[in-house]
Design an enzyme around this catalytic site. Structure first.
Site, mmCIF file in Angstrom:
data_model
loop_
_atom_site.group_PDB
_atom_site.id
_atom_site.type_symbol
_atom_site.label_atom_id
_atom_site.label_comp_id
_atom_site.label_asym_id
_atom_site.label_seq_id
_atom_site.Cartn_x
_atom_site.Cartn_y
_atom_site.Cartn_z
ATOM 1 N N HIS A 16 0.890 -1.124 -0.108
ATOM 2 C CA HIS A 16 0.016 -0.324 0.340
ATOM 3 C C HIS A 16 0.672 1.005 0.614
ATOM 4 O O HIS A 16 0.301 2.449 -0.243
ATOM 5 C CB HIS A 16 -0.713 0.089 0.865
ATOM 6 C CG HIS A 16 -0.191 0.156 2.324
ATOM 7 N ND1 HIS A 16 1.169 -0.994 3.195
ATOM 8 C CD2 HIS A 16 -0.401 1.025 3.149
ATOM 9 C CE1 HIS A 16 1.322 -0.163 4.120
ATOM 10 N NE2 HIS A 16 0.425 0.974 4.278
ATOM 11 N N THR A 158 -6.041 -1.103 -6.967
ATOM 12 C CA THR A 158 -6.397 0.659 -7.290
ATOM 13 C C THR A 158 -7.369 0.828 -6.105
ATOM 14 O O THR A 158 -8.481 0.774 -5.802
ATOM 15 C CB THR A 158 -7.339 0.461 -7.954
ATOM 16 O OG1 THR A 158 -6.314 -0.148 -9.318
ATOM 17 C CG2 THR A 158 -7.166 1.899 -8.789
ATOM 18 N N PHE A 194 -9.932 -3.784 -5.597
ATOM 19 C CA PHE A 194 -10.390 -2.582 -5.450
ATOM 20 C C PHE A 194 -9.840 -2.244 -3.600
ATOM 21 O O PHE A 194 -10.943 -2.700 -2.738
ATOM 22 C CB PHE A 194 -11.078 -1.895 -6.119
ATOM 23 C CG PHE A 194 -11.429 -2.135 -7.885
ATOM 24 C CD1 PHE A 194 -11.073 -1.168 -8.364
ATOM 25 C CD2 PHE A 194 -12.247 -3.183 -8.180
ATOM 26 C CE1 PHE A 194 -11.105 -0.949 -9.513
ATOM 27 C CE2 PHE A 194 -11.525 -3.236 -9.270
ATOM 28 C CZ PHE A 194 -11.005 -2.027 -10.205
ATOM 29 N N LYS A 195 -9.323 -1.458 -3.404
ATOM 30 C CA LYS A 195 -8.531 -0.878 -2.481
ATOM 31 C C LYS A 195 -9.572 0.079 -1.390
ATOM 32 O O LYS A 195 -9.890 1.367 -1.513
ATOM 33 C CB LYS A 195 -7.756 -0.242 -2.188
ATOM 34 C CG LYS A 195 -7.240 -0.643 -0.113
ATOM 35 C CD LYS A 195 -5.483 -0.004 -0.444
ATOM 36 C CE LYS A 195 -4.611 0.069 1.206
ATOM 37 N NZ LYS A 195 -3.917 0.716 0.738
ATOM 38 N N ILE A 196 -10.836 -0.103 -0.619
ATOM 39 C CA ILE A 196 -12.687 0.634 -0.299
ATOM 40 C C ILE A 196 -11.062 1.111 2.170
ATOM 41 O O ILE A 196 -11.147 -0.495 2.560
ATOM 42 C CB ILE A 196 -13.050 -0.918 -0.251
ATOM 43 C CG1 ILE A 196 -13.172 -0.276 -1.619
ATOM 44 C CG2 ILE A 196 -14.849 0.598 0.346
ATOM 45 C CD1 ILE A 196 -14.371 -1.087 -1.993
#
Length: 405
Positions: A16, A158, A194-196
């Site tokens: 990250h 992302t 997808f990073k949430i």
């Protein structure tokens, strides 16, 4: 890429953050098995490679990094180009932080991805300036993500705009937009995560996206420090079917140490149970005992002792200084110290949960169970992401339009 079952190794992941290298920043990347097995120190220990003693040593000696990698996929916290031979990447993350680093270093290999985004005809045609620069931001994320997908064999994660953290429909729309951009450049959904943020709205968005076959990575997962059994965010994320759940071990510990005066928190600290390690342990066992598909990532792991206490978790992010120490430390077959798997699907079966931990979490129950540590740490993480995104858009406003537009 399909989600691995408990009996198979986890799919290659990503991390990250990035650092500023000699020529360009690169995000956190997972380590390939080939790089893990390399050890120049064997030559030194054996005095060369032209004798049988070297061959014997080469076969029998392995590094600590080899040992721990048998139990968990090890992920460097920061990788620069000079580290590729030492820690060959298998997957990566593209984030606002990475974009900001690229913008600050004009000679990076990702510079063309930014320039192409700022010249994108679809974005240029948008009349509303705010929407236009949001479009540029999305295109830049995807263009860099595409470049990363060419560099690594695993998945690219992302970051989803943290300004949407409390808007379920907004998160879903944003992921759909990003996925469309990726599909237009022929990057398949199985190569993507997808990073949430793990707000309730983010967790609900993950539930919707996972039901559509879109893989999600829920981050900023914390716990109630003063209460031993509440791990509401993590349990809710698993129930939503998130592909990856990321827990920041060191940040939870730091919060507990820095908050004095609360009798409950001080009692928890005096108990000697590390709240970050305990959250990872409980979440791992919860996932495996109850058959959830999520894989668990332990981040902010600061030292070897933390690492050894987490062996068996799917992914562990480590600082480069710890990785280098592991790689340079040779282990012998008769070493008294044994690397022990602390977490496993088999041991999870016998893990005991309190009745109140096994509820079906909803927005109200999760909010009441998070506690001050989770609330504060989540807010701090979101603020950081939002500020980075704003800085990227501010940079775009300064340099747009480029000469060729």
């Amino acid at each position: 890429m399909s989600i691995a079952s408990p009996s198979t190794p986890p799919p290659s992941l990503f991390p990250h953050r990035h650092s500023s290298p000699r020529s360009a920043p690169l995000p956190t990347l997972a380590i390939s098995a080939a790089a893990r097995r390399s050890s120049s120190r064997l030559l030194t220990a054996a005095g060369g490679n032209n004798n049988s003693s070297y061959n014997s040593l080469h076969i029998s000696l392995i590094t600590e990094l080899d040992e721990v990698s048998r139990f968990s996929e090890i992920v460097p916290d920061t990788v620069i180009f000079d580290d590729f031979k030492r820690f060959a990447p298998t997957a990566a993350t593209v984030s606002s932080s990475l974009l900001l680093g690229i913008c600050g270093l004009p000679d990076t290999i990702f510079k063309a991805a930014i320039d192409t985004a700022l010249a994108d005809s679809e974005c240029v045609a948008v009349e509303d300036p705010a929407v236009r620069f949001s479009c540029f931001f999305n295109k830049a994320l995807v263009n860099v993500g595409v470049d990363l997908a060419k560099l690594v064999p695993g998945r690219v994660s992302t970051e989803v705009d943290a300004r949407l953290a409390y808007d379920t429909h907004g998160i879903v729309r944003k992921v759909h937009d990003l996925l469309k951009f990726y599909n237009d450049i022929d990057v398949p959904a199985e190569r993507l995560l997808f990073k949430i943020p793990s707000t309730w709205q983010g967790i609900e968005a993950a539930r919707v996206l996972e039901s559509e076959g879109i893989q999600t990575h829920l981050t900023f997962v914390y716990r109630h420090v003063a209460t031993s059994y509440f791990f509401a965010q993590a349990a809710a994320a698993a129930q939503a079917g998130a592909s990856v759940i990321q827990i920041f071990v060191g940040r939870i510990r730091d919060w507990a140490r820095n908050h004095h005066g609360d009798p409950e928190i001080e009692a928890a600290v005096r108990s000697g149970v590390d709240p970050g390690l305990a959250l990872v342990t409980k979440t791992y066992n919860y996932i495996h005992k109850h058959g959830y598909k999520s894989k668990l990532m332990a981040a902010a792991v600061r030292n070897k002792q933390d690492l050894f206490n987490l062996l068996g978790v799917d992914y562990i992010i480590l600082p480069l200084k710890v990785l280098q120490s592991l790689k340079e430390s040779i282990t012998y077959p008769d070493d008294k110290f044994a690397f022990v798997r602390r977490l496993s699907p088999q041991s999870a079966v016998s893990y005991d949960f309190k009745e109140e931990e096994l509820v079906k979490w909803d927005q109200q129950s999760m909010a009441s169970a998070m506690g001050p540590a989770a609330v504060e740490l989540l807010a701090t993480g979101l603020d950081g992401y939002v500020n980075q995104a704003k800085k990227v858009e501010e940079f775009f406003r300064k340099v747009w339009p480029p000469p060729n537009v």
